[in-house]
Design a protein around this motif. Sequence first.
Motif, PDB file in Angstrom:
ATOM      1  N   PHE A  11       0.587   0.404 -10.400  1.00 26.37           N
ATOM      2  CA  PHE A  11       0.084   1.382  -8.858  1.00 26.37           C
ATOM      3  C   PHE A  11      -1.557   0.710 -10.200  1.00 26.37           C
ATOM      4  CE2 PHE A  11       0.069   5.326 -10.886  1.00 26.37           C
ATOM      5  CZ  PHE A  11       1.403   5.481 -12.060  1.00 26.37           C
ATOM      6  N   GLY A  22       5.892   2.576  -5.233  1.00 23.11           N
ATOM      7  CA  GLY A  22       4.716   3.203  -4.283  1.00 23.11           C
ATOM      8  C   GLY A  22       5.053   4.121  -4.741  1.00 23.11           C
ATOM      9  N   THR A  23       6.266   4.606  -4.136  1.00 17.45           N
ATOM     10  CA  THR A  23       7.008   6.047  -4.460  1.00 17.45           C
ATOM     11  C   THR A  23       6.784   6.705  -5.387  1.00 17.45           C
ATOM     12  OG1 THR A  23       8.846   5.055  -3.181  1.00 17.45           O
ATOM     13  CG2 THR A  23       9.254   7.635  -4.054  1.00 17.45           C
ATOM     14  N   ASN A  56       2.831   7.253  -4.545  1.00 20.96           N
ATOM     15  CA  ASN A  56       2.476   8.103  -3.605  1.00 20.96           C
ATOM     16  C   ASN A  56       2.953   9.432  -4.162  1.00 20.96           C
ATOM     17  OD1 ASN A  56       1.002   8.103  -1.169  1.00 20.96           O
ATOM     18  ND2 ASN A  56       3.001   8.122   0.284  1.00 20.96           N
ATOM     19  N   ALA A  63       0.681  -0.737  -4.606  1.00 15.72           N
ATOM     20  CA  ALA A  63       2.225  -0.773  -6.048  1.00 15.72           C
ATOM     21  C   ALA A  63       2.427  -2.538  -5.932  1.00 15.72           C
ATOM     22  CB  ALA A  63       3.369   0.158  -5.348  1.00 15.72           C
ATOM     23  N   SER A  98       8.473  -0.995  -3.692  1.00 13.55           N
ATOM     24  CA  SER A  98       9.005   0.952  -3.602  1.00 13.55           C
ATOM     25  C   SER A  98       9.373   1.479  -4.369  1.00 13.55           C
ATOM     26  CB  SER A  98       9.696   0.715  -1.586  1.00 13.55           C
ATOM     27  OG  SER A  98      10.161   1.320  -1.598  1.00 13.55           O
ATOM     28  N   GLY A 157       2.450   1.969   3.640  1.00 11.67           N
ATOM     29  CA  GLY A 157       4.355   0.986   3.606  1.00 11.67           C
ATOM     30  C   GLY A 157       3.894  -0.563   3.560  1.00 11.67           C
ATOM     31  N   SER A 175       8.083   8.031  -0.050  1.00 11.92           N
ATOM     32  CA  SER A 175       9.053   7.428   0.540  1.00 11.92           C
ATOM     33  C   SER A 175       8.240   6.301   1.322  1.00 11.92           C
ATOM     34  CB  SER A 175       9.769   7.260  -0.555  1.00 11.92           C
ATOM     35  OG  SER A 175       9.876   5.208   0.118  1.00 11.92           O
ATOM     36  N   ASP A 209       0.956  -1.075   0.057  1.00 13.88           N
ATOM     37  CA  ASP A 209      -0.012  -0.454   0.010  1.00 13.88           C
ATOM     38  C   ASP A 209       0.709   1.350   0.121  1.00 13.88           C
ATOM     39  OD1 ASP A 209      -1.121   2.172   0.938  1.00 13.88           O
ATOM     40  OD2 ASP A 209      -2.915   0.993   2.806  1.00 13.88           O
ATOM     41  N   PRO A 210       0.606   1.845  -1.120  1.00  9.51           N
ATOM     42  CA  PRO A 210       1.880   3.028  -1.393  1.00  9.51           C
ATOM     43  C   PRO A 210       1.788   4.159  -0.416  1.00  9.51           C
ATOM     44  CG  PRO A 210       0.183   3.233  -3.103  1.00  9.51           C
ATOM     45  CD  PRO A 210       0.214   1.679  -2.268  1.00  9.51           C
ATOM     46  N   THR A 211       0.651   4.173   0.275  1.00 11.40           N
ATOM     47  CA  THR A 211       0.350   5.591   1.346  1.00 11.40           C
ATOM     48  C   THR A 211       0.871   4.728   3.185  1.00 11.40           C
ATOM     49  OG1 THR A 211      -1.852   4.519   1.893  1.00 11.40           O
ATOM     50  CG2 THR A 211      -1.596   6.323  -0.354  1.00 11.40           C
TER      51      THR A 211
END
Lengths: 372, 623
Positions: free
Chosen positions: B560, B458-459, B462, B569, B455, B271, B466, B267-269
């Motif tokens: 994502f 995801g970053t 988001n 992500a 990650s 982690g 990160s 979950d990118p928001t």
Amino acid sequence: MIDRVIDSRGMDSFDLRFIGLIAIILSVGVLSIYSVTHSQDTTFPFYLKQLVWILLGTIAFLVMYLSDYHKIARLAYPTYAVILILLAVVLVMGKSSRGAQRWIPIGPFAFQPSEFAKLVLVLVLANYYSRVSRVGWLQRVVVPGLIVLPGLLLILKQPDLGSGLSFLAVYAAMLLMVGVRSKALGIILLLSVMLFPFVWEMVWASLHDYQRQRVMAFVDPDYDPGGKGYHALQSKIAIGSGELSGKGLYGGTQSQLKFLPEGHTDFVFAVYAEEWGFVGVLVLLALFIALIWVSLEIAARAKDTLGALLAAGIVAMLCFCVVVNIGMTAGMFPIVGIPLPLVSYGGSATIMTMASLGLLLNVKRRRLTLFY
Amino acid sequence: MIGFNDSDLLDLQRRLVILRVGLLLVVALLALRLWHLQIREGPYYRDLSENNRTRSVVLEPARGLIFDRNGILLANNVPSFALYVTLEDVKDRQGLIAQLAALLNLDPEVIQKKLSLGKGSKLQPRKIKDRLTLREATLIESHRLDLPGVMVQVESQRNYPGGVVAAHLLGYVGEVSADQLERADFADLHQGSIVGQYGVEKTFDRQVRGRAGQKSVEVDALGHEKRAVVAEKPMAGDDLYLTIDIRLQKVAEDLLGEETGAIVALDPTTGDVLAMASRPGFDPNMLSKELTNKQWVEIVQNEGRPLNNRATQGQYPPGSTFKVVMAAAALESNTVTPSTMVRCNGGYQFGNRLFHDWKPGGHGSVDMNQALIHSCDVYFYTVGQRMGIDTIAEYAKQFGLGQETGVELGSERVGIVPSTAWKQKARNQPWYPGETISAAIGQGYVTVTPLQMASVIGTVANDGLSMKPRLVQAVMNRATGERAEFPPTVRGKVSVKPASIALIKESLTDVVTKGTATRAKSALVTIGGKTGTAQTAALRTGPEKDIPKKFRDHAWFVAFAPVDAPRIAVAVLAEHMGHGGSAAAPLAKEVIETYVKAYPQVLKGTSAGGGAKSATASRPKTS
């Protein structure tokens, strides 16, 4: 002869004191036996059996008390002959336990001739010394020694080191009582010292493994607690852990949990010491001293030589058993199978001890005839 | 009468006095001895008698339970029988070993070793075997009287109801090793204690372990139990609540199936690791048992290396997925603008070497958007060459490459972010400019783990913030019932302008709708992503199907979704599966769709017009 005269006054306070002491010591024994064995699930537990022995012992006490000890002494030789035969029978068909044959099975029970042999020996020697004059060390030392020898050899053959030592103790006590001249004593001592290595060799070779181990364990009991020193160490732990006031009745973990072997027989003193502590130990020692004191009183006031020698022999036997038993449970002596008189569980020993005490009181009773 | 006369009698009475004195002396000696034993050494013997009768038996604690994010049970405990031996009560050790070996069908040497293990006292029971079958346990119990010092204890045994599912995350347990016992954090343990040896079982062992209790058992001289004297109850370990959704985890693992590879979903928001699959896997139930040497060798030497968690320990060239990082670096370092055009005619000449584009004819003139959509190599060769390796490395590090992500799993690998300094240090060689060109498309020295790539994407999703990947969201104390939440932690913020991020996200969306990853296109949700194909062998001759599988390329896809307000992500790495677009992208799509179906509220965020953060309402934690 005045020995037919019978005192008709019945029991006096002295007798009651004597019997009272015996009863108290017997109670201590039953209580301790009950404490160690009460958890065993049997229909006929040891403490009940011991009560039966005490009942039989009371009968033996009365028989020995009421008969004339001169008559009893006259039966000494034939009785000794019977005992020698029984000791031989034990060797042939006796019941074995831990490598030793000491018992003759009679129904559900076992009869131990070597216990009775001790009392018979006292009778035989008292009888002998009361009849022979002091005409030299041959009559005083050698002849009685020859009388002792067959019984001693048969007992050692079982082997029963404890009874054998008691036998020797009775003989030695008798020698002391009749008075060995210093010259004779010197010869015996010298011979003993010279013969010791040979005797030791012989004794060592004739010992069973467990006996050798016990002797070794005595030398260094802490060396191998799980092995040969086990009895000695567990007994010391039991006694020591009782400390001043003991762990209380049934509280003796050493004995309750069977760390202490033979808790109801030879090691009953350790059970008692664990549960009642040093205070209880002093009380029991005081009881024994009182009993022996009273017995010595009887010996000292005996009206004739036979009575005095009988009393002295019995007291010596009693003393020896008490001292050696307590000494061995406390780790002062090697462990030899000697029960604590009146306290340890055991039919033969209890009956024999009570019979001996009956005989003692018999001696006292008849001395009163002197005053008439 | 020839007996003694009266003077003899008096003589005798005098001697009786000697007997009296002697008796008193001897009894005094006895009393002295008893005083010595009972009073002077009494406390010593008291201690001996206490030790004699009591054996302290450790009561093993139940390990804490492990749940997924929705409270579904992942690891629990079931009762089992364990065999202990107290050496103090064993009279004949060799005989006992022979008996046990026969009863339990064990190797006598193994028993011998267990008995001699550890330096504890002889009073301390040693565990010889756990997980006895009921038959074995009753067999031992029925021979109890012949086996002094032997004890069967009921203990709780770790159980993973899901079997292989999430094995790499949960890990497994095992007896504490001799080396571990030497260490301070295992000081409260003893030989035979069970500790986590892998996964969160290991990372969170301190919490999950619990505290052992103690039972003082009164035994008799034969070592038979009489009664328990004092009992200090064991304390169960804390429960773990993982961030994973076990349904998603299972889907991810099944998607990989028999293939080798890894799938990570974050979950990118926050982690939160939603799923982390690695194949091949193992059955933690089996590994938590005591394995024979042969079984261990089989597992360790297995060519698929099932104990490897490929998501955190597999290091692969990122291939074209690295272009996401390249794009951000190029825009941010002002090497290019979004509209800068690069001409691609299928190759890039550097010195006397020609670097090919994956498309033989080239893509013509492309800007950044098109370069990403079609994964044009020449474009990135060019911008990479213009930036230089150290600029690339700087941005790669900002995205977290070359470093541990910090997820709560041991032995995480970091990959390589090459730079001039790195090469000097690692290889003791200068950096050759030509090597920059390989690095620009995620080949050469560059290696990453699937988790790192998840990650990275995801970053981006988001908007440059990160979040640190995490597996455990809460720990619940069994005793107090208190639940301690772990708040999500920010790992860093990449220094990339929002406009650049927006452009990249838009381009990645185009990749799925009309680029190399059309097979990830979903009717349910808008997805953005980037394919990658990591070359494993230098020589590539002939068509893909003729190349032996172990020399084929690894397929990558990072994605994502939903594009407007990303809540998931994903990174997919399929070893030797060829092209990312065909082999990896469909898997990512499956994962994303499964997630969206399970959590439809993440879509409402998009329909509400970018209210992504409102969707966090579905997650109880966050602080």
